[in-house]
Design a protein around this motif. Structure first.
Motif, PDB file in Angstrom:
ATOM      1  N   HIS A 127      46.919  49.992  25.792  1.00  0.00           N
ATOM      2  CA  HIS A 127      47.242  50.705  27.024  1.00  0.00           C
ATOM      3  C   HIS A 127      47.074  49.685  28.144  1.00  0.00           C
ATOM      4  O   HIS A 127      45.963  49.214  28.413  1.00  0.00           O
ATOM      5  CB  HIS A 127      46.302  51.892  27.239  1.00  0.00           C
ATOM      6  N   VAL A 128      48.169  49.350  28.808  1.00  0.00           N
ATOM      7  CA  VAL A 128      48.135  48.295  29.823  1.00  0.00           C
ATOM      8  C   VAL A 128      48.403  48.890  31.200  1.00  0.00           C
ATOM      9  O   VAL A 128      49.400  49.588  31.406  1.00  0.00           O
ATOM     10  CB  VAL A 128      49.182  47.200  29.520  1.00  0.00           C
ATOM     11  N   ASP A 129      47.505  48.597  32.131  1.00  0.00           N
ATOM     12  CA  ASP A 129      47.736  48.918  33.534  1.00  0.00           C
ATOM     13  C   ASP A 129      48.237  47.646  34.195  1.00  0.00           C
ATOM     14  O   ASP A 129      47.454  46.726  34.494  1.00  0.00           O
ATOM     15  CB  ASP A 129      46.437  49.368  34.210  1.00  0.00           C
ATOM     16  N   TYR A 130      49.553  47.576  34.410  1.00  0.00           N
ATOM     17  CA  TYR A 130      50.140  46.408  35.052  1.00  0.00           C
ATOM     18  C   TYR A 130      50.179  46.665  36.557  1.00  0.00           C
ATOM     19  O   TYR A 130      50.914  47.527  37.030  1.00  0.00           O
ATOM     20  CB  TYR A 130      51.547  46.146  34.502  1.00  0.00           C
ATOM     21  N   LEU A 131      49.392  45.911  37.301  1.00  0.00           N
ATOM     22  CA  LEU A 131      49.234  46.154  38.730  1.00  0.00           C
ATOM     23  C   LEU A 131      50.148  45.296  39.590  1.00  0.00           C
ATOM     24  O   LEU A 131      50.232  45.514  40.798  1.00  0.00           O
ATOM     25  CB  LEU A 131      47.773  45.937  39.134  1.00  0.00           C
ATOM     26  N   GLY A 132      50.808  44.302  38.996  1.00  0.00           N
ATOM     27  CA  GLY A 132      51.826  43.551  39.709  1.00  0.00           C
ATOM     28  C   GLY A 132      51.293  42.424  40.564  1.00  0.00           C
ATOM     29  O   GLY A 132      50.188  41.923  40.373  1.00  0.00           O
ATOM     30  N   ALA A 133      52.128  42.053  41.558  1.00  0.00           N
ATOM     31  CA  ALA A 133      51.834  40.891  42.403  1.00  0.00           C
ATOM     32  C   ALA A 133      50.828  41.237  43.500  1.00  0.00           C
ATOM     33  O   ALA A 133      50.691  42.388  43.906  1.00  0.00           O
ATOM     34  CB  ALA A 133      53.127  40.391  43.044  1.00  0.00           C
ATOM     35  N   GLN A 134      50.114  40.198  43.935  1.00  0.00           N
ATOM     36  CA  GLN A 134      49.273  40.243  45.138  1.00  0.00           C
ATOM     37  C   GLN A 134      48.383  41.480  45.200  1.00  0.00           C
ATOM     38  O   GLN A 134      48.546  42.346  46.060  1.00  0.00           O
ATOM     39  CB  GLN A 134      50.171  40.168  46.387  1.00  0.00           C
ATOM     40  N   VAL A 135      47.424  41.553  44.309  1.00  0.00           N
ATOM     41  CA  VAL A 135      46.527  42.707  44.269  1.00  0.00           C
ATOM     42  C   VAL A 135      45.233  42.370  45.020  1.00  0.00           C
ATOM     43  O   VAL A 135      44.468  41.493  44.591  1.00  0.00           O
ATOM     44  CB  VAL A 135      46.195  43.105  42.816  1.00  0.00           C
ATOM     45  N   PRO A 136      44.954  43.028  46.132  1.00  0.00           N
ATOM     46  CA  PRO A 136      43.689  42.775  46.843  1.00  0.00           C
ATOM     47  C   PRO A 136      42.496  43.058  45.937  1.00  0.00           C
ATOM     48  O   PRO A 136      42.494  44.038  45.176  1.00  0.00           O
ATOM     49  CB  PRO A 136      43.745  43.749  48.024  1.00  0.00           C
ATOM     50  N   THR A 137      41.500  42.217  46.018  1.00  0.00           N
ATOM     51  CA  THR A 137      40.367  42.321  45.097  1.00  0.00           C
ATOM     52  C   THR A 137      39.670  43.672  45.191  1.00  0.00           C
ATOM     53  O   THR A 137      39.293  44.255  44.165  1.00  0.00           O
ATOM     54  CB  THR A 137      39.378  41.176  45.359  1.00  0.00           C
ATOM     55  N   LEU A 140      41.525  46.140  43.201  1.00  0.00           N
ATOM     56  CA  LEU A 140      41.349  45.891  41.777  1.00  0.00           C
ATOM     57  C   LEU A 140      40.008  46.457  41.298  1.00  0.00           C
ATOM     58  O   LEU A 140      39.932  47.094  40.233  1.00  0.00           O
ATOM     59  CB  LEU A 140      41.417  44.388  41.507  1.00  0.00           C
ATOM     60  N   ILE A 141      38.967  46.256  42.079  1.00  0.00           N
ATOM     61  CA  ILE A 141      37.643  46.774  41.702  1.00  0.00           C
ATOM     62  C   ILE A 141      37.667  48.299  41.659  1.00  0.00           C
ATOM     63  O   ILE A 141      37.099  48.923  40.746  1.00  0.00           O
ATOM     64  CB  ILE A 141      36.576  46.259  42.683  1.00  0.00           C
ATOM     65  N   SER A 142      38.317  48.922  42.617  1.00  0.00           N
ATOM     66  CA  SER A 142      38.426  50.387  42.606  1.00  0.00           C
ATOM     67  C   SER A 142      39.135  50.865  41.351  1.00  0.00           C
ATOM     68  O   SER A 142      38.733  51.871  40.736  1.00  0.00           O
ATOM     69  CB  SER A 142      39.192  50.866  43.847  1.00  0.00           C
ATOM     70  N   HIS A 145      36.734  50.708  38.355  1.00  0.00           N
ATOM     71  CA  HIS A 145      35.769  51.806  38.352  1.00  0.00           C
ATOM     72  C   HIS A 145      36.433  53.121  37.920  1.00  0.00           C
ATOM     73  O   HIS A 145      35.799  53.964  37.283  1.00  0.00           O
ATOM     74  CB  HIS A 145      35.138  51.953  39.730  1.00  0.00           C
ATOM     75  N   ARG A 146      37.698  53.268  38.264  1.00  0.00           N
ATOM     76  CA  ARG A 146      38.393  54.528  37.953  1.00  0.00           C
ATOM     77  C   ARG A 146      38.854  54.595  36.501  1.00  0.00           C
ATOM     78  O   ARG A 146      38.840  55.659  35.880  1.00  0.00           O
ATOM     79  CB  ARG A 146      39.594  54.695  38.883  1.00  0.00           C
ATOM     80  N   THR A 147      39.261  53.453  35.919  1.00  0.00           N
ATOM     81  CA  THR A 147      39.900  53.478  34.601  1.00  0.00           C
ATOM     82  C   THR A 147      39.076  52.856  33.489  1.00  0.00           C
ATOM     83  O   THR A 147      39.310  53.139  32.316  1.00  0.00           O
ATOM     84  CB  THR A 147      41.260  52.767  34.664  1.00  0.00           C
ATOM     85  N   GLY A 148      38.139  51.973  33.825  1.00  0.00           N
ATOM     86  CA  GLY A 148      37.280  51.368  32.816  1.00  0.00           C
ATOM     87  C   GLY A 148      37.983  50.534  31.771  1.00  0.00           C
ATOM     88  O   GLY A 148      37.786  50.756  30.564  1.00  0.00           O
ATOM     89  N   PRO A 149      38.800  49.535  32.142  1.00  0.00           N
ATOM     90  CA  PRO A 149      39.467  48.708  31.127  1.00  0.00           C
ATOM     91  C   PRO A 149      38.464  47.858  30.350  1.00  0.00           C
ATOM     92  O   PRO A 149      37.368  47.548  30.844  1.00  0.00           O
ATOM     93  CB  PRO A 149      40.399  47.824  31.952  1.00  0.00           C
ATOM     94  N   GLU A 150      38.854  47.490  29.150  1.00  0.00           N
ATOM     95  CA  GLU A 150      38.019  46.617  28.330  1.00  0.00           C
ATOM     96  C   GLU A 150      37.914  45.225  28.943  1.00  0.00           C
ATOM     97  O   GLU A 150      36.892  44.541  28.816  1.00  0.00           O
ATOM     98  CB  GLU A 150      38.616  46.525  26.926  1.00  0.00           C
ATOM     99  N   ALA A 151      39.002  44.778  29.573  1.00  0.00           N
ATOM    100  CA  ALA A 151      39.040  43.453  30.197  1.00  0.00           C
ATOM    101  C   ALA A 151      40.088  43.465  31.305  1.00  0.00           C
ATOM    102  O   ALA A 151      40.932  44.367  31.382  1.00  0.00           O
ATOM    103  CB  ALA A 151      39.370  42.374  29.170  1.00  0.00           C
ATOM    104  N   VAL A 152      40.023  42.448  32.146  1.00  0.00           N
ATOM    105  CA  VAL A 152      41.018  42.252  33.200  1.00  0.00           C
ATOM    106  C   VAL A 152      41.669  40.899  32.982  1.00  0.00           C
ATOM    107  O   VAL A 152      40.977  39.896  32.750  1.00  0.00           O
ATOM    108  CB  VAL A 152      40.377  42.308  34.601  1.00  0.00           C
ATOM    109  N   ALA A 153      42.992  40.878  33.042  1.00  0.00           N
ATOM    110  CA  ALA A 153      43.747  39.630  32.970  1.00  0.00           C
ATOM    111  C   ALA A 153      44.270  39.298  34.359  1.00  0.00           C
ATOM    112  O   ALA A 153      45.010  40.084  34.954  1.00  0.00           O
ATOM    113  CB  ALA A 153      44.904  39.759  31.984  1.00  0.00           C
ATOM    114  N   LEU A 154      43.867  38.142  34.878  1.00  0.00           N
ATOM    115  CA  LEU A 154      44.291  37.700  36.205  1.00  0.00           C
ATOM    116  C   LEU A 154      45.247  36.524  36.074  1.00  0.00           C
ATOM    117  O   LEU A 154      44.978  35.579  35.323  1.00  0.00           O
ATOM    118  CB  LEU A 154      43.090  37.267  37.043  1.00  0.00           C
ATOM    119  N   SER A 155      46.339  36.578  36.835  1.00  0.00           N
ATOM    120  CA  SER A 155      47.354  35.530  36.785  1.00  0.00           C
ATOM    121  C   SER A 155      47.505  34.873  38.143  1.00  0.00           C
ATOM    122  O   SER A 155      47.462  35.546  39.183  1.00  0.00           O
ATOM    123  CB  SER A 155      48.701  36.124  36.354  1.00  0.00           C
TER     124      SER A 155
END
Length: 361
Positions: A127-137, A140-142, A145-155
């Motif tokens: 299950h991937v939450d793709y947040l796209g370009a230019q995500v303010p930190t 991202l933290i919010s 906290h809301r979804t609880g992913p196993e990991a975050v991939a930053l590009s």
């Protein structure tokens, strides 16, 4: 396991390239879907067909054969082709899928590499939450906290975003979530990712997916601040160069007309482009100071020299600009060492002790 494509990729790559350069979104999408119908694995279409074409788009821009508008149009077509493929290959994993958030760091507009990572993980059942370009930190933290992913991939593709990436990495880790990073900004071997304390660096989407398939990444250690990873920041050189960046650009531009006479005949457009180049040089210098990695600054200037050559501007025009910059920053030891190393690299000179800043050689 990803299967090899049924036919050699080269002719397919050339066909997709032609569609992209023609601005023909429909032909590009039809080609991608035909590859699927003829037996290509979806992951291979993403990484062995679309990704090489996108890489070539960047090369053409760097060689001054593509305008920024052409580069953006080509990227949009590749993105639409990915979307068409995604709709044709939707999977609904059984049970509770593992969850990953994929985002570009704040300020990073080159989203296609992150999109490819997101699609590869989806194809592998995540299950991937793709947040796209230019995500303010903070957003991202919010989300974490809301979804609880196993990991975050930053590009990130551009190294000047690394200080922002560092802040994002430490903020995400403070939530107890491990961070995987990727993209050209982090170095060809992930050397800058290690400096910034990322939990994993992956050179490509396949490697990233294979590593996480082995099992979850370890949870981060106790929260820390960016300066804990980079104690040299305490000398304040990065902060001072960053704060004075606009003034530095103005000073260098004011002195260049005298030091580089051809500039006196520049058109307004050429003058503006030169100012942009100087701003990029100062920005990369600041980033190199942040990491304390002179190779980042030297590598950027070598790349800039090739870009200038493609524009018909002699690369030695960089030397007086560096000399003027050094004169303004003469009281900053780390900064002047980096500028000297970069100048030596551009001129082919050995290391020298510079006391006369009027001599660019």
């Amino acid at each position: 396991m990803t299967l090899a494509p049924p036919l050699t990729p080269a002719p397919w790559i050339e066909q997709l390239w032609q569609s992209v350069t023609d601005g023909d979104e429909y032909a590009a999408t039809e080609l991608v879907l035909r590859a699927l119908d003829e037996g290509w694995e979806p992951e291979s279409i993403l990484l062995d067909l679309i990704a090489p074409v996108q890489g070539r788009v960047g090369e053409e821009w760097a060689a001054n054969r593509f305008t920024v508008a052409q580069e953006h149009a080509a990227t949009a077509i590749n993105d639409r082709a990915i979307a068409a493929l995604s709709h044709r290959t939707r999977t609904r994993p059984a049970g509770q899928p593992r969850r990953l958030a994929v985002a570009c760091v704040d300020g990073e507009w080159h989203a296609l590499p992150a999109r490819l990572v997101a699609e590869v993980f989806r194809l592998r059942g995540w299950h991937v939450d793709y947040l796209g370009a230019q995500v303010p930190t903070h957003h991202l933290i919010s989300h974490i906290h809301r979804t609880g992913p196993e990991a975050v991939a930053l590009s990130s593709s551009i190294a000047t975003h690394l200080p922002t990436a560092h802040a994002a990495i430490t903020a995400v880790q403070a939530t107890g979530t491990p961070v995987m990073v990727g993209g050209a900004a982090f170095g060809d071997r992930g050397q800058y990712a290690a400096l910034l304390g990322a939990d994993l660096w992956a050179p490509d989407a396949r490697t990233a997916a294979a590593r996480l398939h082995e099992g979850p990444l370890p949870r981060p250690a106790s929260p820390h601040q960016p300066v804990d990873d980079l104690p040299h920041l305490s000398d304040q050189e990065y902060t001072l160069v960053t704060r004075t960046r606009p003034a530095l650009v103005r000073t260098v531009m004011a002195g260049l007309a005298e030091r580089f006479p051809p500039m006196r005949d520049y058109s307004p457009a050429q003058h503006d482009r030169t100012a942009e180049d100087i701003a990029h040089i100062v920005h990369f210098l600041a980033t190199a100071l942040y990491l304390d990695r002179a190779d980042l600054f030297t590598g950027f200037l070598a790349w800039t020299a090739r870009i200038l050559d493609a524009r018909g501007v002699p690369a030695h025009s960089l030397v007086p600009a560096l000399d003027l910059l050094r004169a303004e920053l003469k009281d900053f030891p780390r900064t002047t060492r980096m500028i000297d190393q970069a100048t030596d690299h551009l001129t082919g000179a050995g290391p020298v002790h510079r006391t006369d800043t009027r001599n660019p050689a």
